[in-house]
Motif scaffolding. Structure first.
Motif, PDB file in Angstrom:
ATOM      1  N   GLN A   1       0.825  -1.211   0.000  1.00 38.82           N
ATOM      2  CA  GLN A   1       0.000   0.000   0.000  1.00 38.82           C
ATOM      3  C   GLN A   1       0.851   1.249   0.000  1.00 38.82           C
ATOM      4  OE1 GLN A   1      -2.740   0.064   3.227  1.00 38.82           O
ATOM      5  NE2 GLN A   1      -4.435  -0.516   1.877  1.00 38.82           N
ATOM      6  N   VAL A   2       0.460   2.201  -0.824  1.00 44.00           N
ATOM      7  CA  VAL A   2       1.189   3.475  -0.890  1.00 44.00           C
ATOM      8  C   VAL A   2       0.451   4.519  -0.067  1.00 44.00           C
ATOM      9  CG1 VAL A   2       2.101   5.255  -2.424  1.00 44.00           C
ATOM     10  CG2 VAL A   2       1.810   2.921  -3.262  1.00 44.00           C
ATOM     11  N   LYS A   3       1.164   5.182   0.822  1.00 50.94           N
ATOM     12  CA  LYS A   3       0.606   6.294   1.577  1.00 50.94           C
ATOM     13  C   LYS A   3       1.639   7.410   1.588  1.00 50.94           C
ATOM     14  CE  LYS A   3      -2.496   5.062   5.225  1.00 50.94           C
ATOM     15  NZ  LYS A   3      -2.484   4.557   6.603  1.00 50.94           N
ATOM     16  N   ASN A   4       1.253   8.600   1.201  1.00 52.99           N
ATOM     17  CA  ASN A   4       2.183   9.735   1.182  1.00 52.99           C
ATOM     18  C   ASN A   4       3.510   9.391   0.496  1.00 52.99           C
ATOM     19  OD1 ASN A   4       0.316  11.218   2.644  1.00 52.99           O
ATOM     20  ND2 ASN A   4       1.154  10.494   4.596  1.00 52.99           N
ATOM     21  N   TYR A   5       3.423   8.848  -0.689  1.00 57.90           N
ATOM     22  CA  TYR A   5       4.631   8.514  -1.465  1.00 57.90           C
ATOM     23  C   TYR A   5       5.588   7.597  -0.714  1.00 57.90           C
ATOM     24  CZ  TYR A   5       3.028  12.014  -4.717  1.00 57.90           C
ATOM     25  OH  TYR A   5       2.265  12.704  -5.610  1.00 57.90           O
TER      26      TYR A   5
ATOM     27  N   ARG B   1      19.411  10.691   2.755  1.00 58.68           N
ATOM     28  CA  ARG B   1      18.582  11.673   2.031  1.00 58.68           C
ATOM     29  C   ARG B   1      17.118  11.280   2.005  1.00 58.68           C
ATOM     30  NH1 ARG B   1      19.301  11.565  -3.229  1.00 58.68           N
ATOM     31  NH2 ARG B   1      21.022  10.092  -3.353  1.00 58.68           N
ATOM     32  N   LEU B   2      16.864   9.953   1.857  1.00 55.10           N
ATOM     33  CA  LEU B   2      15.490   9.505   1.650  1.00 55.10           C
ATOM     34  C   LEU B   2      15.052   8.543   2.750  1.00 55.10           C
ATOM     35  CD1 LEU B   2      15.747   8.688  -2.188  1.00 55.10           C
ATOM     36  CD2 LEU B   2      15.002  10.830  -1.137  1.00 55.10           C
ATOM     37  N   SER B   3      13.745   8.539   3.033  1.00 55.96           N
ATOM     38  CA  SER B   3      13.219   7.643   4.075  1.00 55.96           C
ATOM     39  C   SER B   3      13.120   6.220   3.531  1.00 55.96           C
ATOM     40  CB  SER B   3      11.847   8.116   4.518  1.00 55.96           C
ATOM     41  OG  SER B   3      10.907   7.836   3.492  1.00 55.96           O
ATOM     42  N   GLU B   4      13.066   5.258   4.445  1.00 56.29           N
ATOM     43  CA  GLU B   4      12.966   3.847   4.061  1.00 56.29           C
ATOM     44  C   GLU B   4      11.705   3.583   3.214  1.00 56.29           C
ATOM     45  OE1 GLU B   4      13.371   0.942   7.267  1.00 56.29           O
ATOM     46  OE2 GLU B   4      11.942  -0.345   6.225  1.00 56.29           O
ATOM     47  N   GLY B   5      10.581   4.150   3.639  1.00 57.06           N
ATOM     48  CA  GLY B   5       9.323   3.923   2.925  1.00 57.06           C
ATOM     49  C   GLY B   5       9.346   4.473   1.505  1.00 57.06           C
TER      50      GLY B   5
ATOM     51  N   HIS C   1       4.650   5.396  -9.183  1.00 55.84           N
ATOM     52  CA  HIS C   1       3.815   6.134  -8.236  1.00 55.84           C
ATOM     53  C   HIS C   1       4.439   7.482  -7.908  1.00 55.84           C
ATOM     54  CE1 HIS C   1       0.669   3.258  -6.991  1.00 55.84           C
ATOM     55  NE2 HIS C   1       1.543   2.395  -7.461  1.00 55.84           N
ATOM     56  N   ILE C   2       5.742   7.600  -8.124  1.00 58.03           N
ATOM     57  CA  ILE C   2       6.435   8.848  -7.840  1.00 58.03           C
ATOM     58  C   ILE C   2       6.630   9.643  -9.130  1.00 58.03           C
ATOM     59  CG2 ILE C   2       8.589   9.852  -6.959  1.00 58.03           C
ATOM     60  CD1 ILE C   2       8.796   7.183  -5.260  1.00 58.03           C
ATOM     61  N   ASN C   3       7.034   8.948 -10.178  1.00 60.95           N
ATOM     62  CA  ASN C   3       7.242   9.592 -11.472  1.00 60.95           C
ATOM     63  C   ASN C   3       6.663   8.691 -12.562  1.00 60.95           C
ATOM     64  OD1 ASN C   3       8.137  10.634 -13.854  1.00 60.95           O
ATOM     65  ND2 ASN C   3      10.316  10.311 -13.451  1.00 60.95           N
TER      66      ASN C   3
END
Ligand code: HEC
Length: 156
Positions: free
Chosen positions: A36-40, A95-99, A110-112
């Motif tokens: 499930q995707v939540k907030n990217y 720089r980026l979160s695990e999720g 889902h992001i690009n």
């Protein structure tokens, strides 16, 4: 006449040889786990697995698995050339979160939506006309995705 016959016999056998060897290379398809995707981000590890950064490091450089090096630079020794199509992943864990990293690897669209990066864990039912040996499969297994995520998160 005999040689023609045996040539025909070899030709008839070919498809069996090819599909048999194709199946030898691939382990049986694993059941697909929904995500499930939540907030990217995908916060929950796929199938609840705990990844191993050590295994992940091997997967990102394996040209038959992740092949991430075709497009990304990573801090891996003894690699002659890195791809420059995608951004360098050095220090990506700070720089980026695990999720967010998990969603990038699972299904970057889902992001690009225009991304050329492959979705490594898309629902196999949504993949258009896969090669026969790949029906029901994802590019990486859930465990491999979690290993890759653990490795990227460790890059601080
Ligand atoms: C065909 C080229 C290609 C391959 C193969 C590829 N990527 Fe990417 N990746 C990209 C591009 C291009 C981007 C930049 C964002 C976009 O276009 O979606 C990206 C972005 C990323 C990002 C986000 C980086 C940031 O700074 O925002 C991560 C994380 C990532 N990729 C991980 C991976 C991993 C892990 C693999 C291997 C399992 C992989 N990529 C394989 C092309 C690729």
């Amino acid at each position: 006449m005999t040689s023609l016959k045996s040539a025909a016999a070899v030709l008839l056998m070919l498809p069996t040889i090819v599909s048999a060897s194709g199946q030898e290379q691939l382990p049986p398809a694993e059941p697909y786990c929904q995500w499930q995707v939540k907030n990217y981000a995908i916060e929950q590890p796929l199938c609840g697995y705990t990844g191993s950064a050590e295994r992940g490091k091997k997967i990102v450089s394996d040209s038959h698995a992740g092949n991430c090096l075709a497009c990304h630079r990573l801090p891996i020794e003894n690699i002659e050339a890195f791809g420059t199509i995608g951004p360098s992943l050095e220090g990506v864990g700070s720089r980026l979160s695990e999720g967010f990293i998990r969603l990038r690897v699972v299904d970057t669209r889902h992001i690009n939506p225009a991304s050329i990066m492959p979705g490594f864990y898309r629902d196999p039912k949504l993949i258009n006309r896969p090669a026969r040996a790949y029906i029901g499969r994802t590019f990486l297994t859930a465990r491999q995705v979690e290993d890759v995520v653990a490795y990227l998160v460790s890059l601080k």
